[in-house]
Design a protein around this motif. Structure first.
Motif, short mmCIF file in Angstrom:
data_model
loop_
_atom_site.label_atom_id
_atom_site.label_comp_id
_atom_site.label_asym_id
_atom_site.label_seq_id
_atom_site.Cartn_x
_atom_site.Cartn_y
_atom_site.Cartn_z
N THR A 43 0.86 -1.20 0.00
CA THR A 43 0.00 0.00 0.00
C THR A 43 0.89 1.24 0.00
N ASP A 47 2.09 -2.84 -9.85
CA ASP A 47 1.79 -3.41 -8.54
C ASP A 47 2.00 -4.92 -8.71
N GLN A 104 0.78 -9.75 -6.20
CA GLN A 104 0.27 -11.12 -6.35
C GLN A 104 1.13 -11.96 -7.30
N SER A 138 5.24 -6.92 -1.43
CA SER A 138 4.98 -6.98 0.00
C SER A 138 5.39 -8.35 0.56
N HIS A 195 4.33 -10.06 3.19
CA HIS A 195 3.35 -10.99 3.78
C HIS A 195 2.55 -11.77 2.75
N LYS A 196 2.74 -11.46 1.47
CA LYS A 196 2.07 -12.24 0.44
C LYS A 196 3.00 -13.34 -0.08
C1 LIG Z 1 -2.69 -6.39 -5.72
C2 LIG Z 1 -2.46 -5.83 -4.35
N1 LIG Z 1 -1.90 -4.62 -4.19
C3 LIG Z 1 -1.66 -4.09 -2.99
C4 LIG Z 1 -1.98 -4.75 -1.82
C5 LIG Z 1 -1.70 -4.12 -0.50
O1 LIG Z 1 -0.57 -4.74 0.09
P1 LIG Z 1 -0.16 -4.50 1.62
O2 LIG Z 1 -1.05 -5.37 2.42
O3 LIG Z 1 1.27 -4.95 1.68
O4 LIG Z 1 -0.31 -3.06 1.92
C6 LIG Z 1 -2.58 -6.01 -1.93
C7 LIG Z 1 -3.02 -6.73 -0.71
O5 LIG Z 1 -4.12 -7.24 -0.64
C8 LIG Z 1 -2.82 -6.58 -3.21
O6 LIG Z 1 -3.36 -7.79 -3.36
#
Ligand SMILES: Cc1ncc(COP(=O)(O)O)c(C=O)c1O
Length: 398
Positions: A77, A181, A184, A204, A206-207
Motif C-alpha cells: 500500500t 503493482d 500477487q 509486500s 506478507h504475500k
Molecule cells: C494487488 C495488491 N496490491 C496491494 C496490496 C496491499 O498490500 P499490503 O497489504 O502490503 O499493503 C494487496 C493486498 O491485498 C494486493 O493484493
C-alpha cells in the motif's frame, strides 16, 4: 479423508503464513542483533546495517535489479502510494496525466482518486471479459502530458496476468514511467525489471511467506533515472525517498522470503498449479454450473475464482467456516454487501455476481487438503442449491 487438520487455509491472496525459515533468521534481530541500521558509531548499528545490506541484495536479486534500486517500505500500500504520488509530484511540470485500469487494487485506485482531487487527470481503462487490459486502449489513452502508466501484474481477485512486457515496451517508446503493482505475482514467476521494462515495482513480504508490515518499491536508477518525491520526510533514510528507522527484522525476513522463493519457485509453482487444477477439476466434475472468473490460462498458478450458480457466496462461506478459510468476492460497505468491482468490470452475469468464491492455494497445502475442500464445497453447494429460489428445479438434484 477426515485426518486433515481444519480449518484449511486457502486464502493466500490475502496473506500467507511466515515460513519457519524466515522466522528463524528474524528472531535474533529482536534480541542480540537489535541495533539501529543508521548507528554507524558502534558494533550494534554496524551489524544491523550489514544485515540490511545482505537482505537488500537478496531482494534485488529476486526481482532482477540492483541493490541501490530497492527502497524498503511498510508494504505494498505504501509502495503504491509512494510510486504514484511520488511520480506525479516530481513530473508535474511535464504534465499531470496518469493511465491505470479499473481492476487495480484500492491502494492504486484510491491514490489516483486522491490525485484527481489535487488536479491530476486519470484515465481508468476497462478490461475485457478475462480481466485483461488492451494495449490498443493504452495507446489511444496516451497524451503528451501522460507521466505514468500504472498496471498491476496479476489481479488479487481473479488472478489475471496483464501483458506487462508489451506495456513496458510501450511506456519506454513514449518516455513514460511504468509502475507495476506486483504483489500477487511475486514468487509466482521469474522477475527481471529490465526484461519487463518496469520502472517502479511494488511488493509486500506478507504475500510471499514473509512478515506483515514490510515491503519494497523497486525504483529504476538508469535508463531512465526515475525521480520520486518522498512522502515521508525525516532522517533521509533510503536515499531520502523514505525516511524512518529501518525495520531490520522485517527487512531481514523479506530478504529471506525472497531467497527462498528464488530457489524454490519453479518446483513450488508446478506443485501449487497442479493442486489448483485438481481443485478446479474436482469441483467441476462434482457440480454443474460452476463458472471460472478471470483468464482461463493467463493467470497466477495459485488462483481459482469460481461462481457457483444459484448459491449466495456468503451463505456458502458460513457453511464452510469450520472446514476452510477461503474468500468471497464481495466487499462489506455501509449499505451491505457490494458486488466486487472486479467481477463487474469483467462483465460477470448479474445473477453470478454474489456467487463467487476465491480459492488461493499456497506453499503448505496438500493434495489431501484439496480433496477435503472439494468434498466439503460440493456437499454445501448441493444443500444450498436444493433450497435456493435462484437455482432451477431441473438442476437441483444433480
Ligand atoms: C494487488 C495488491 N496490491 C496491494 C496490496 C496491499 O498490500 P499490503 O497489504 O502490503 O499493503 C494487496 C493486498 O491485498 C494486493 O493484493
Amino acid at each position: 479423508m477426515s485426518h486433515v487438520k481444519t480449518p484449511i487455509y486457502m486464502d493466500h491472496h490475502a496473506t500467507t503464513p511466515v515460513d519457519p525459515r524466515v522466522v528463524a533468521v528474524m528472531l535474533p534481530c529482536f534480541s542480540e542483533e537489535f541495533g539501529n541500521a543508521s548507528s554507524r558509531s558502534h558494533a550494534f548499528g554496524l551489524r544491523a546495517e550489514e544485515l540490511v545490506d545482505e537482505a537488500r541484495g537478496q531482494v534485488a536479486e529476486f526481482v532482477g535489479a540492483r541493490k541501490q534500486e530497492i527502497i524498503f517500505t511498510s508494504g505494498a500500500t505504501e509502495s503504491n502510494n509512494l510510486a504514484i504520488k511520488g511520480v506525479w509530484e516530481s513530473y508535474r511540470s511535464k504534465g499531470g496525466h496518469i493511465i491505470t485500469q479499473v481492476t487495480e487494487h484500492k491502494a492504486v485506485l484510491d491514490t489516483c482518486k486522491y490525485l484527481e482531487s489535487q488536479g491530476a487527470q486519470v484515465t481508468y481503462l476497462p478490461v475485457d471479459k478475462t480481466g485483461t487490459v488492451s494495449i490498443d486502449d493504452v495507446k489511444s489513452a496516451l497524451r503528451p502530458e501522460t507521466v505514468l502508466i500504472s498496471i498491476m501484474f496479476a489481479n488479487n481477485e481473479i488472478g489475471t496476468l496483464q501483458p506487462i512486457r508489451e506495456l513496458g515496451k510501450l511506456a519506454k517508446e513514449h518516455g513514460i514511467v511504468f509502475h507495476v503493482d506486483g504483489v500477487q505475482a511475486t514468487g509466482k514467476l521469474p522477475l527481471n525489471m529490465n526484461e519487463y521494462g518496469i520502472d517502479l515495482f511494488s511488493f509486500s513480504a506478507h504475500k510471499m511467506y514473509g512478515p506483515k508490515g514490510i515491503g519494497a518499491l523497486y525504483v529504476r536508477r538508469n535508463d531512465p533515472y526515475v525521480r520520486l518525491s518522498p512522502m515521508m520526510r525525516g532522517g533521509g533514510h533510503e536515499r531520502g525517498i523514505r525516511s524512518g528507522t529501518l525495520n531490520v527484522p522485517g527487512i531481514v525476513g523479506l530478504g529471506k522470503a525472497c531467497s527462498v522463493a528464488s530457489t524454490e519457485m519453479s518446483e513450488e509453482v508446478s506443485r501449487v498449479k497442479s493442486l489448483r487444477d485438481r481443485l478446479e477439476q474436482g469441483l467441476k466434475s462434482g457440480l454443474e454450473d460452476v463458472f471460472l472468473n478471470g483468464h482461463p490460462t493467463e493467470r497466477i498458478p495459485n488462483n481459482l475464482n469460481v461462481s457457483f450458480a444459484g448459491v449466495d457466496a456468503e451463505s456458502l462461506l458460513s457453511g464452510l467456516t469450520d472446514d476452510m478459510a477461503v474468500s468471497s468476492s464481495s466487499a462489506c460497505s455501509s449499505g451491505g454487501l457490494e458486488p466486487s468491482y472486479v467481477l463487474k468490470a469483467v462483465g460477470t452475469r448479474p445473477d453470478l455476481l454474489h456467487t463467487a468464491i476465491r480459492f488461493g492455494l499456497g506453499r503448505f497445502n496438500t493434495a489431501e487438503e484439496v480433496d477435503y475442500v472439494i468434498d466439503r464445497v460440493i456437499s454445501v453447494v448441493r444443500k444450498l442449491r436444493a433450497v435456493s429460489p435462484f437455482y432451477g428445479d431441473s438442476a437441483k438434484n444433480k
